[in-house]
Design a protein around this motif. Sequence first.
Motif, short mmCIF file in Angstrom:
data_model
loop_
_atom_site.label_atom_id
_atom_site.label_comp_id
_atom_site.label_asym_id
_atom_site.label_seq_id
_atom_site.Cartn_x
_atom_site.Cartn_y
_atom_site.Cartn_z
N ALA A 1 0.86 -1.19 0.00
CA ALA A 1 0.00 0.00 0.00
C ALA A 1 0.88 1.23 0.00
O ALA A 1 2.11 1.13 0.15
N GLU A 2 0.27 2.38 -0.17
CA GLU A 2 0.96 3.66 0.01
C GLU A 2 0.90 3.98 1.50
O GLU A 2 -0.10 4.48 2.00
N TYR A 3 1.97 3.67 2.22
CA TYR A 3 1.92 3.73 3.67
C TYR A 3 2.04 5.16 4.22
O TYR A 3 2.82 5.96 3.71
N ASP A 4 1.27 5.41 5.26
CA ASP A 4 1.40 6.65 6.03
C ASP A 4 2.14 6.33 7.32
O ASP A 4 1.59 6.43 8.42
N LEU A 5 3.39 5.95 7.18
CA LEU A 5 4.23 5.60 8.31
C LEU A 5 5.32 6.65 8.47
O LEU A 5 5.75 7.25 7.48
N PRO A 6 5.80 6.87 9.70
CA PRO A 6 6.89 7.83 9.88
C PRO A 6 8.25 7.29 9.45
O PRO A 6 9.25 7.99 9.55
N ILE A 7 8.29 6.04 9.01
CA ILE A 7 9.53 5.43 8.52
C ILE A 7 9.24 4.80 7.16
O ILE A 7 8.10 4.42 6.87
N PRO A 8 10.25 4.67 6.29
CA PRO A 8 10.03 3.97 5.02
C PRO A 8 9.81 2.48 5.29
O PRO A 8 10.35 1.93 6.26
N TRP A 9 9.00 1.84 4.46
CA TRP A 9 8.75 0.41 4.66
C TRP A 9 8.91 -0.35 3.35
O TRP A 9 8.21 -0.08 2.38
N GLU A 10 9.83 -1.29 3.36
CA GLU A 10 9.98 -2.24 2.26
C GLU A 10 10.43 -3.54 2.88
O GLU A 10 11.47 -3.60 3.51
N ASP A 11 9.64 -4.59 2.71
CA ASP A 11 10.03 -5.89 3.25
C ASP A 11 9.40 -6.97 2.38
O ASP A 11 8.23 -6.86 2.00
N PRO A 12 10.16 -8.01 2.03
CA PRO A 12 9.64 -9.04 1.14
C PRO A 12 8.63 -9.98 1.78
O PRO A 12 7.83 -10.61 1.07
N ASP A 13 8.63 -10.10 3.11
CA ASP A 13 7.84 -11.14 3.78
C ASP A 13 6.71 -10.62 4.66
O ASP A 13 5.74 -11.36 4.88
N PHE A 14 6.82 -9.41 5.15
CA PHE A 14 5.85 -8.93 6.14
C PHE A 14 5.27 -7.58 5.74
O PHE A 14 5.97 -6.75 5.17
#
Length: 325
Positions: free
Chosen positions: A104-117
């Motif tokens: 998704a287009e995340y609204d997180l205060p950190i970047p998120w990229e993970d292949p499994d979770f």
Amino acid sequence: MKHLALATGCLLATQAVAETPVLNVYTYESFTSEWGPGPQIEAGFEAQCGCDVVFTGVGDGAALLSRVRLEGARSEADVVVGLDTALMARARATGLFAPTEASAEYDLPIPWEDPDFVPFDWGYFAFVGEAGAEHPTSFEALAASDLSIVIQDPRSSTPGLGLLMWVKAAYGDRASEIWEGLADNILTVTPGWSEAYGLFLDGEADLVLSYTTSPAYHIIAEGDDSKVALPFEEGHYMQVEIAGRLAASDQPELAEQFLQYLLGAEAQGVLPETNWMYPVVLPEGGLAEGFQQIVTPDKALLLEAGEADALREEALAEWRAALAR
């Protein structure tokens, strides 16, 4: 003929039930409670998938990973919801989780990229107490006070483990000193969050380890502004809760669809006022007013997943040593 028709109808009904796919989701117990997000998410996904979603509540987040590791490839779980970044490296190392394309287009205060979770909600750990009282503004001030606190066991609870990471991230080599100071403030250590928060609400302790978002529950659901999260000068440790699908699942497509559903507007809209955390994708209308009335940390702390896992045993040893004195 009536008997034949009845028998035929029963057979068709039995076949229909037998053909309904079942998606087994392991999560923590508060997620599945009647006031948690589980019931609404179950109903919402079932309306789309034509399947039967079965939630199994397994203690708190760390206990959840222990259950999955114990069952291994024989686990009935298709999806696990409720681990977090402090457990992510350990979960990946089991080899039990499959890659996912859910995103998704995340609204997180950190970047998120993970292949499994995938992340599904997030928040900041905090001590919660009664409004109007004078409260400490740091771990050192808390240790110097005579206030009683209830915390969770880091071996079974993600908030408990998060507290260890919080002290470690804030104080580094001084973590053991901080724990020695806090030891006499600790009234008890509970297996999970629900037990700890219940003791606090019953007036058994002055403070409880919870989240900055916890007072939003009391404001929105109860019209009660008597609970506050204590802002700490060291900053507050961030928790990002995650979900993943198991490689041994016999419903891999459904499991993948469920992860994507968890990131969609319907599920994300449910989470803030049932799990009382921030969604990873903000609803179009934003969050309820009660979320605007709570503490927002000036400084966020978060150890990278691999670093958190590497520090886990050392942090546990420091905690155990302090409590054993």
